[in-house]
Design an enzyme around this catalytic site. Structure first.
Site, short mmCIF file in Angstrom:
data_model
loop_
_atom_site.label_atom_id
_atom_site.label_comp_id
_atom_site.label_asym_id
_atom_site.label_seq_id
_atom_site.Cartn_x
_atom_site.Cartn_y
_atom_site.Cartn_z
N TYR A 13 -20.66 -10.81 -2.09
CA TYR A 13 -20.84 -9.42 -1.65
C TYR A 13 -21.12 -8.44 -2.79
CZ TYR A 13 -15.84 -9.36 -2.85
OH TYR A 13 -14.63 -9.52 -3.49
N ASP A 62 0.82 -1.21 0.00
CA ASP A 62 0.00 0.00 0.00
C ASP A 62 0.85 1.25 0.00
OD1 ASP A 62 -2.35 -1.44 -0.03
OD2 ASP A 62 -2.59 -1.44 2.15
N ARG A 108 -10.26 -13.06 -10.54
CA ARG A 108 -10.31 -11.68 -11.01
C ARG A 108 -9.31 -11.42 -12.12
NH1 ARG A 108 -9.39 -6.40 -7.21
NH2 ARG A 108 -7.28 -7.23 -7.06
N LYS A 142 -8.45 0.47 5.52
CA LYS A 142 -7.53 -0.59 5.91
C LYS A 142 -7.18 -0.50 7.40
CE LYS A 142 -5.88 -3.02 3.15
NZ LYS A 142 -4.87 -2.88 2.10
N ASP A 180 -9.71 -11.24 3.50
CA ASP A 180 -8.38 -11.41 2.91
C ASP A 180 -8.33 -12.78 2.25
OD1 ASP A 180 -5.83 -10.86 2.16
OD2 ASP A 180 -4.94 -11.14 4.14
N GLU A 183 -18.86 -3.50 4.98
CA GLU A 183 -18.64 -4.94 4.90
C GLU A 183 -17.20 -5.27 5.29
OE1 GLU A 183 -19.37 -5.82 0.83
OE2 GLU A 183 -21.41 -5.01 0.83
N CYS A 214 29.36 -19.42 23.05
CA CYS A 214 28.36 -20.09 22.22
C CYS A 214 27.43 -20.93 23.08
CB CYS A 214 29.06 -20.96 21.18
SG CYS A 214 27.91 -21.82 20.05
#
Length: 770
Positions: A229, A38, A140, A317, A121, A117, A411
């Site tokens: 939807y 984004d 899509r 978002k 994801d 709505e 270590c």
């Protein structure tokens, strides 16, 4: 920002976004989080808004999704499936509502109703019904053309094959989201991991990968769900509002998200958003925001679209998710190169629908910065909703808090080898603490073995991490040669069959996988040794430079006796001190006493070393405080440099002094030499490197591969081109000779056309190289 700067920046962002679109939409393997994506897209859209003349068909505002792959037949959507603009805070939502009111020229008292709505994801899908019967389902894709995945969609119980109820149009495209519930996803991953099968990073990737299975029977076994939807093409209207449309979809047999809510005016959007964000972790499926849609469909029609997004809808978002939990311990992970990385062990907490038990603390400096201690309550965030990280301590003044965490000085392995913090040539100390035990350290040994059998190295089929750990714990494998010895050890193989449930076929496959790698290419052999700073590409360069294993080994052994001093290394890595400058310094014999005591230091340097270039003179003047320092620098350059053997390796184009020094250090250690000798004894043949051909049609040419290659993998294409003498680049410039483009070439195609680069299909490329 000037026009030229904007053009360059938009081209860079377009290329990067196209790359990530392909990873996300075609390969279901995103490399960055949604939040990071984004940020990139918002930057690109800001530039397009400032410089509208730069907007073109392949700039981000004009694109949706990614090009369609060739695995499934293409499907043209009756109405495009468009993307949504994003809002990231309350003021942006307020602006969205205000823009709608201005566009519709509404009075102050006239409300605008919305439907809010949850933004699921998952993977968007379009279902075409004719006379109530599902005839085709598609992804899509790029918004206009998707992939025909009808057979796979038919396996999802939430998708009706025949519409119920009444009132549905004769033709309608129902749009919605395919998703995986979190608990079902976790159960699938746990079973897959236990059986050695592929696991998925998150539910979205799982849903997308499941829907793109070639065999619908595989999809049928996956726990996929579907929320409807929206809709695309319809033969007639069927509702007057968004809310009525959702009710109709429910009546026709679809699942509609129960949290979809009608809101009377824009002022009600933020409270609903806050409520969904608070409940996000308890929904049972992943959402990454809330979608707001104008409720009245006639107003949606009037508002229309801007470029590829509707004016009447926006996605609000969620920020990166946070939670609080208790730090129960700090564990140390030891990497292949001995790096000690602290990992926070947390009381399990759900963040963004994912149960988090661990978070990286990066290094000792980060622990000190956070001042995090055992028993602290900490704020945890999944950065970009992916990587867990600790942000702060909630109550650093709590009573009874223990002393600050003390990072260990030795270590974590039984040898307790001291840890060191390396210093670079400029004297800057690394934040990483390393064990110097190399293969003597059991933790590093396991990581070395995992690297050795990895796909880019020896690629031994059937020998993964689980098997390596088992064999190492039993003392069967402690170094690469032991892997090949195991394939000949009948007693241990019989124990595998008897005690570990390995069937005869499994054991035979393990032996076959090991024996198949007794013959290996020189580049893979070099890479498989796991020498620090020797990556895959450097291994290829070295193999081509030396051609045979004996030649390479001899050069490394000779180089191991000719390491430069630390003083010479610091000098060589100083600014502007090139190999030529080092030669000038080494060949000069300055006077023992300063002939120019009154001159400034840069003038002394110029007089003492007249063949030095100006940048080197300035750098040397900063390194030396007096004439004695200059004498010492000249002596170091002359007497403490690398041997000719080490210089031979460092001088190979694409290798350099750091990699050459790493090889010399590795082969200087007797236990490393012995390990390599034992491995070589187990090999049938280390194949000589094939020198690149220089008499081919592409020798000396620069080639870029882009798009979804169908005739060969990207690795295969690169290896073949390089073997023919071509240079393979990752980006297109005016120096590029050929762009080989598969489907979905994206911005690299535009760059090629801009620079006049010859564009070839895969078939044309194959014809060119014969």
């Amino acid at each position: 920002m000037s026009f030229e700067e904007a053009e360059a920046e938009l081209a860079r962002l377009s290329a990067e976004l196209a790359h990530h679109d392909a990873l996300y939409h075609q390969q279901d393997a995103p490399h960055i989080s949604d939040a990071e994506y984004d940020v990139l897209k918002r930057r690109a859209l800001e530039i397009e808004a400032l410089f509208p003349e730069l907007v073109a068909g392949d700039t981000p505002s004009q694109l949706v999704g990614a090009a369609v792959s060739t695995q499934f037949a293409p499907v043209r959507h009756g109405v495009p499936m468009l993307s949504l603009d994003n809002a990231f805070d309350g003021p942006e939502v307020t602006d969205f509502v205000a823009r709608i009111r201005r566009f519709l020229k509404l009075g102050v008292d006239e409300p605008v109703a919305f439907v809010a709505e949850p933004k699921i994801d998952g993977l968007s899908a379009s279902l075409r019904y004719e006379h109530g019967i599902l005839v085709r389902g598609a992804t899509r894709g790029d918004g206009r053309t998707g992939e025909d995945v009808t057979a796979n969609l038919l396996t999802i119980a939430d998708i009706p094959q025949r519409l119920t109820g009444k009132g549905w149009p004769d033709i309608i495209e129902v749009r919605g989201e395919v998703y995986a519930p979190n608990d079902a996803f976790d159960a699938f991953n746990a079973n897959a991991e236990a059986s050695g099968q592929r696991t998925y990073a998150n539910p979205r990737n799982f849903a997308a990968g499941s829907l793109r299975q070639k065999d619908p029977a595989v999809t049928a076994q996956r726990p996929l769900r579907f929320f409807a939807y929206a809709w695309g093409e319809t033969s007639e209207p069927f509702a007057e509002t968004q809310a009525e449309a959702l009710t109709a979809l429910k009546d026709w047999g679809f699942k509609v998200n129960p949290r979809s809510t009608a809101v009377e005016d824009g002022s009600g959007l933020i409270p609903l958003y806050d409520g969904l964000q608070a409940d996000r972790a308890t929904l049972g499926y992943d959402i990454d925001g809330v979608v707001y849609k104008v409720d009245r469909l006639d107003w949606q029609a009037r508002l229309g679209f801007v470029a590829r997004t509707p004016r009447w809808a926006i996605a609000h978002k969620f920020p990166a998710q946070q939670a609080q939990t208790v730090l129960e311990g700090i564990d140390i992970q030891v990497g292949r190169t001995g790096s000690h990385t602290p990992v926070a062990r947390l009381h399990p907490v759900t963040v963004g629908g994912v149960v988090v038990r661990n978070a990286t603390l990066h290094n000792a400096d980060e622990i000190e910065r956070l001042d995090v201690r055992i028993g602290d309550t900490v704020t945890l965030q999944r950065a970009g909703d992916v990587i867990p990280q600790i942000l702060n301590v909630v109550d650093p003044a709590r009573p009874g808090r223990p002393a600050a965490y003390a990072f260990q000085s030795v270590c974590a392995c039984p040898l307790k080898t001291p840890l060191v913090k390396e210093t670079n040539a400029s004297g800057v100390e690394s934040v990483v603490r390393r064990c110097t035990g190399e293969l003597a350290c059991p933790f590093q040994r396991i990581e070395h073995l995992k690297h050795f059998v990895s796909r880019r190295a020896f690629d031994i089929e059937g020998l993964g991490e689980k098997q390596l750990i088992l064999f190492h714990e039993r003392g069967w494998i402690s170094e690469p040669a032991d892997i090949f010895s195991l394939a000949r050890d009948e007693a241990r193989l019989a124990e595998l069959r008897a005690e570990d449930g390995y069937g005869g076929t499994s054991v035979r496959n393990l032996i076959a996988g090991i024996d198949a790698r007794r013959t290996i290419g020189l580049d893979r052999f070099i890479y498989g040794l796991g020498v620090r700073d020797i990556g895959e590409q450097t291994s290829i360069v070295l193999s081509r430079a030396f051609e045979t294993w004996p030649a390479f080994e001899s050069a490394c052994i000779a180089a191991s006796g000719g390491l430069a001093s630390d003083a010479w290394t610091r000098l060589a890595e100083s600014h502007a001190i090139s190999p030529r400058a080092l030669s000038v310094l080494a060949e000069a014999m300055p006077a023992e006493t300063d002939p120019w005591p009154e001159a400034p230091m840069e003038q002394k340097v110029a007089l003492a070393f007249p063949a030095l270039a100006a940048p080197a003179r300035r750098s040397l003047a900063l390194l030396a405080n007096n004439w004695s320092d200059l004498l010492e620098i000249s002596r170091v350059a002359r007497e403490e440099g690398p041997s000719d053997s080490l210089g031979q390796i460092a001088g190979i184009s694409g290798v350099g002094p750091v990699a050459a020094r790493a090889l010399a250090l590795f082969f200087r250690e007797p236990h490393n030499r012995a390990m390599v000798d034992r491995l070589v004894a187990q090999m049938t043949r280390i194949e000589d490197a094939e020198r690149p051909k220089m008499d081919t049609a592409v020798a000396g040419k620069t080639v870029v591969f882009t798009g979804a290659l169908e005739r060969f993998t990207r690795d295969e294409a690169k290896a073949r081109a390089e073997s023919l003498g071509a240079k393979v680049s990752g980006s297109v410039s005016k120096k590029t000779d050929y762009l080989v483009a598969g489907p979905g070439a994206g911005s690299k195609m535009a760059d090629a056309l801009k620079h006049g680069v010859t564009v070839l299909t895969e078939d044309e490329w194959l014809a060119l190289i014969g």
